[in-house]
Scaffold this motif. Structure first.
Motif, mmCIF file in Angstrom:
data_model
loop_
_atom_site.group_PDB
_atom_site.id
_atom_site.type_symbol
_atom_site.label_atom_id
_atom_site.label_comp_id
_atom_site.label_asym_id
_atom_site.label_seq_id
_atom_site.Cartn_x
_atom_site.Cartn_y
_atom_site.Cartn_z
ATOM 1 N N LEU A 1 0.836 -1.190 0.000
ATOM 2 C CA LEU A 1 0.000 0.000 0.000
ATOM 3 C C LEU A 1 0.876 1.247 0.000
ATOM 4 N N VAL A 2 0.557 2.185 -0.891
ATOM 5 C CA VAL A 2 1.317 3.421 -0.990
ATOM 6 C C VAL A 2 0.351 4.598 -0.955
ATOM 7 N N ASP B 1 -7.227 17.178 13.436
ATOM 8 C CA ASP B 1 -7.116 16.165 12.390
ATOM 9 C C ASP B 1 -5.668 15.977 11.926
ATOM 10 N N ALA B 2 -4.779 16.843 12.353
ATOM 11 C CA ALA B 2 -3.385 16.727 11.951
ATOM 12 C C ALA B 2 -2.790 15.435 12.495
ATOM 13 N N ALA B 3 -2.174 14.661 11.605
ATOM 14 C CA ALA B 3 -1.631 13.359 11.991
ATOM 15 C C ALA B 3 -0.959 12.729 10.782
ATOM 16 N N VAL B 4 -0.327 11.600 11.021
ATOM 17 C CA VAL B 4 0.107 10.752 9.917
ATOM 18 C C VAL B 4 -1.041 9.805 9.607
ATOM 19 N N TYR B 5 -1.461 9.784 8.356
ATOM 20 C CA TYR B 5 -2.575 8.951 7.926
ATOM 21 C C TYR B 5 -2.036 7.737 7.179
ATOM 22 N N CYS B 6 -2.506 6.571 7.598
ATOM 23 C CA CYS B 6 -2.054 5.307 7.019
ATOM 24 C C CYS B 6 -3.226 4.549 6.423
ATOM 25 N N CYS B 7 -2.940 3.930 5.318
ATOM 26 C CA CYS B 7 -3.891 3.047 4.676
ATOM 27 C C CYS B 7 -3.745 1.651 5.273
ATOM 28 N N ALA B 8 -4.840 0.908 5.342
ATOM 29 C CA ALA B 8 -4.809 -0.423 5.936
ATOM 30 C C ALA B 8 -5.670 -1.373 5.128
ATOM 31 N N ALA B 9 -5.296 -2.639 5.122
ATOM 32 C CA ALA B 9 -6.037 -3.641 4.376
ATOM 33 C C ALA B 9 -6.260 -4.884 5.222
ATOM 34 N N ARG B 10 -7.414 -5.487 5.021
ATOM 35 C CA ARG B 10 -7.721 -6.753 5.684
ATOM 36 C C ARG B 10 -8.390 -7.666 4.669
ATOM 37 N N LEU B 11 -7.874 -8.852 4.546
ATOM 38 C CA LEU B 11 -8.431 -9.824 3.611
ATOM 39 C C LEU B 11 -9.769 -10.327 4.138
ATOM 40 N N ARG C 1 -6.920 -1.661 15.003
ATOM 41 C CA ARG C 1 -5.567 -2.052 14.638
ATOM 42 C C ARG C 1 -5.407 -3.578 14.570
ATOM 43 N N ARG C 2 -6.024 -4.284 15.470
ATOM 44 C CA ARG C 2 -5.844 -5.735 15.518
ATOM 45 C C ARG C 2 -6.501 -6.431 14.335
ATOM 46 N N ARG C 3 -7.326 -5.700 13.576
ATOM 47 C CA ARG C 3 -7.997 -6.292 12.423
ATOM 48 C C ARG C 3 -7.257 -6.032 11.112
ATOM 49 N N VAL C 4 -6.127 -5.392 11.187
ATOM 50 C CA VAL C 4 -5.402 -5.023 9.975
ATOM 51 C C VAL C 4 -4.368 -6.089 9.627
ATOM 52 N N ASP C 5 -4.351 -6.468 8.350
ATOM 53 C CA ASP C 5 -3.351 -7.415 7.872
ATOM 54 C C ASP C 5 -2.129 -6.703 7.281
ATOM 55 N N TYR C 6 -2.370 -5.580 6.590
ATOM 56 C CA TYR C 6 -1.289 -4.852 5.940
ATOM 57 C C TYR C 6 -1.446 -3.353 6.182
ATOM 58 N N TRP C 7 -0.281 -2.698 6.295
ATOM 59 C CA TRP C 7 -0.238 -1.256 6.506
ATOM 60 C C TRP C 7 0.553 -0.564 5.407
ATOM 61 N N GLY C 8 0.138 0.664 5.103
ATOM 62 C CA GLY C 8 0.966 1.512 4.277
ATOM 63 C C GLY C 8 1.944 2.276 5.159
ATOM 64 N N GLN C 9 2.818 3.055 4.509
ATOM 65 C CA GLN C 9 3.835 3.786 5.253
ATOM 66 C C GLN C 9 3.291 5.062 5.888
ATOM 67 N N GLY C 10 2.282 5.620 5.311
ATOM 68 C CA GLY C 10 1.668 6.809 5.881
ATOM 69 C C GLY C 10 2.004 8.080 5.121
ATOM 70 N N THR C 11 1.132 9.064 5.276
ATOM 71 C CA THR C 11 1.341 10.381 4.687
ATOM 72 C C THR C 11 0.927 11.428 5.724
ATOM 73 N N GLN C 12 1.715 12.480 5.807
ATOM 74 C CA GLN C 12 1.506 13.492 6.836
ATOM 75 C C GLN C 12 0.440 14.489 6.410
ATOM 76 N N VAL C 13 -0.464 14.785 7.322
ATOM 77 C CA VAL C 13 -1.455 15.843 7.131
ATOM 78 C C VAL C 13 -1.237 16.878 8.225
ATOM 79 N N THR C 14 -1.013 18.102 7.803
ATOM 80 C CA THR C 14 -0.798 19.210 8.741
ATOM 81 C C THR C 14 -1.888 20.244 8.530
ATOM 82 N N VAL C 15 -2.477 20.698 9.601
ATOM 83 C CA VAL C 15 -3.563 21.671 9.517
ATOM 84 C C VAL C 15 -3.103 22.961 10.194
ATOM 85 N N SER C 16 -3.107 24.034 9.422
ATOM 86 C CA SER C 16 -2.638 25.320 9.940
ATOM 87 C C SER C 16 -3.807 26.232 10.278
ATOM 88 N N SER C 17 -3.502 27.272 11.014
ATOM 89 C CA SER C 17 -4.543 28.239 11.401
ATOM 90 C C SER C 17 -4.885 29.151 10.244
#
Length: 124
Positions: free
Chosen positions: A4-5, A90-100, A108-124
């Motif tokens: 996952l990317v 909402d600012a955080a690192v967002y990761c994609c997840a997959a479960r067969l 989290r315990r239901r996830v089989d695969y994880w992506g590396q994540g992408t940063q979301v930053t929210v400014s004023s």
């Protein structure tokens, strides 16, 4: 196995919108239920959206319901997260997840695969 990317993260003003994408490798994308998680510094990783294999079922926590929308395009092996009315929290690192299979990866315990994540930053 699936890889996952994520893409689409970045800096956005409070009240703005952002769309994240997660591209999956492999030919069996439609066999996986998908989800999006986020993790802010000092906080636990939490699920913000999950979607069934066909896209017919979705789930969201109260903190994002009505603002975030998860969708998928099985022909493109891609899952999306549309985020509107973004808040500072909402600012955080967002990761994609997959479960067969049919169970949504809503924890989290239901996830089989994880992506590396992408940063979301929210400014004023």
């Amino acid at each position: 196995q699936v890889q996952l990317v994520e893409s689409g993260g970045g800096l956005v003003q409070a009240g703005g919108s952002l769309r994240l994408s997660c591209a999956a490798s492999g030919r069996t994308f439609s066999s996986y239920a998908m989800g999006w998680f986020r993790q802010a510094p000092g906080k636990e990783r939490e699920c913000v959206a999950a979607i069934s294999r066909t896209g017919g079922s979705t789930t969201y926590p109260a903190s994002v319901k009505g603002r975030f929308t998860i969708s998928r395009d099985n022909a493109k092996n891609t899952v999306y997260l549309q985020m509107n009315s973004l808040k500072h929290e909402d600012a955080a690192v967002y990761c994609c997840a997959a479960r067969l299979g049919v169970v949504l990866p809503s924890s989290r315990r239901r996830v089989d695969y994880w992506g590396q994540g992408t940063q979301v930053t929210v400014s004023s």
